[in-house]
Design an enzyme around this catalytic site. Structure first.
Site, PDB file in Angstrom:
ATOM      1  N   HIS A  61       0.820  -1.202   0.000  1.00  0.00           N
ATOM      2  CA  HIS A  61       0.000   0.000   0.000  1.00  0.00           C
ATOM      3  C   HIS A  61       0.858   1.259   0.000  1.00  0.00           C
ATOM      4  CE1 HIS A  61       0.722  -0.700   4.315  1.00  0.00           C
ATOM      5  NE2 HIS A  61       0.494   0.588   4.486  1.00  0.00           N
ATOM      6  N   HIS A  63       0.982   5.418   1.375  1.00  0.00           N
ATOM      7  CA  HIS A  63       0.481   6.513   2.214  1.00  0.00           C
ATOM      8  C   HIS A  63       0.902   7.825   1.569  1.00  0.00           C
ATOM      9  CE1 HIS A  63      -0.735   4.497   6.012  1.00  0.00           C
ATOM     10  NE2 HIS A  63       0.102   3.561   5.592  1.00  0.00           N
ATOM     11  N   TYR A 125       3.557   9.969  11.283  1.00  0.00           N
ATOM     12  CA  TYR A 125       3.002   8.619  11.107  1.00  0.00           C
ATOM     13  C   TYR A 125       3.354   8.060   9.730  1.00  0.00           C
ATOM     14  CZ  TYR A 125      -0.516   5.034  10.197  1.00  0.00           C
ATOM     15  OH  TYR A 125      -1.155   3.873   9.829  1.00  0.00           O
ATOM     16  N   GLN A 129       6.033   4.716   8.922  1.00  0.00           N
ATOM     17  CA  GLN A 129       5.101   3.610   8.694  1.00  0.00           C
ATOM     18  C   GLN A 129       5.820   2.258   8.693  1.00  0.00           C
ATOM     19  OE1 GLN A 129       1.825   3.768   8.663  1.00  0.00           O
ATOM     20  NE2 GLN A 129       1.669   1.588   8.434  1.00  0.00           N
TER      21      GLN A 129
END
Length: 142
Positions: A61, A63, A125, A129
């Site tokens: 994924h 971000h 954040y 990750q």
């Protein structure tokens, strides 16, 4: 004081934390492809006038922290980034020149939240990750 941006008739600060995943959550974003995905997404953001504030690609994924002008909806921006990046990825990684019908790279949905006043926390954040994902795997395997 916050750094507001402006267009002809509006002052704005619209930042979003966006997450989208590879189809079937396959772990395909590593090595050369992971770097290329970052380059592709930066290029596409520049083309639309969207600022890529922070970004991080994991194995399955991505971000992103995006600063999106209010003239664009976040749904349009995410659709543009996912659609165009999938075409670029298929061209570069799979050597396809045409015939992208039926080819998928990203999963259908996405997750989005407004950043608001917690921008520093959200950017931190996104930046770390890998550490959090690794810690979650260690806790899961115990």
């Amino acid at each position: 004081m916050r750094d507001w941006q402006s267009l002809s008739h509006v002052k704005w600060e619209c930042k979003y934390h966006v997450v989208f995943v590879a189809k079937y959550r396959k772990k395909v974003l590593f090595g050369r492809l992971r770097k290329e995905v970052g380059q592709i997404l930066r290029q596409l953001c520049r083309q639309k006038g969207v600022e890529l504030v922070e970004g991080h690609a994991m194995k399955d994924h991505v971000h992103l922290v995006l600063s999106v002008p209010p003239k664009f909806s976040i749904a349009m921006v995410v659709g543009y980034l996912k659609g165009k990046s999938a075409i670029h990825i298929h061209r570069r990684a799979h050597g396809l020149k045409q015939g992208f019908t039926g080819k998928h790279f990203w999963s259908r949905g996405y997750c989005v939240s407004t950043v608001g006043l917690d921008e520093k926390t959200v950017r931190e954040y996104v930046r770390h990750q890998d550490d959090q994902d690794h810690q979650a795997e260690l806790n899961f395997n115990l």
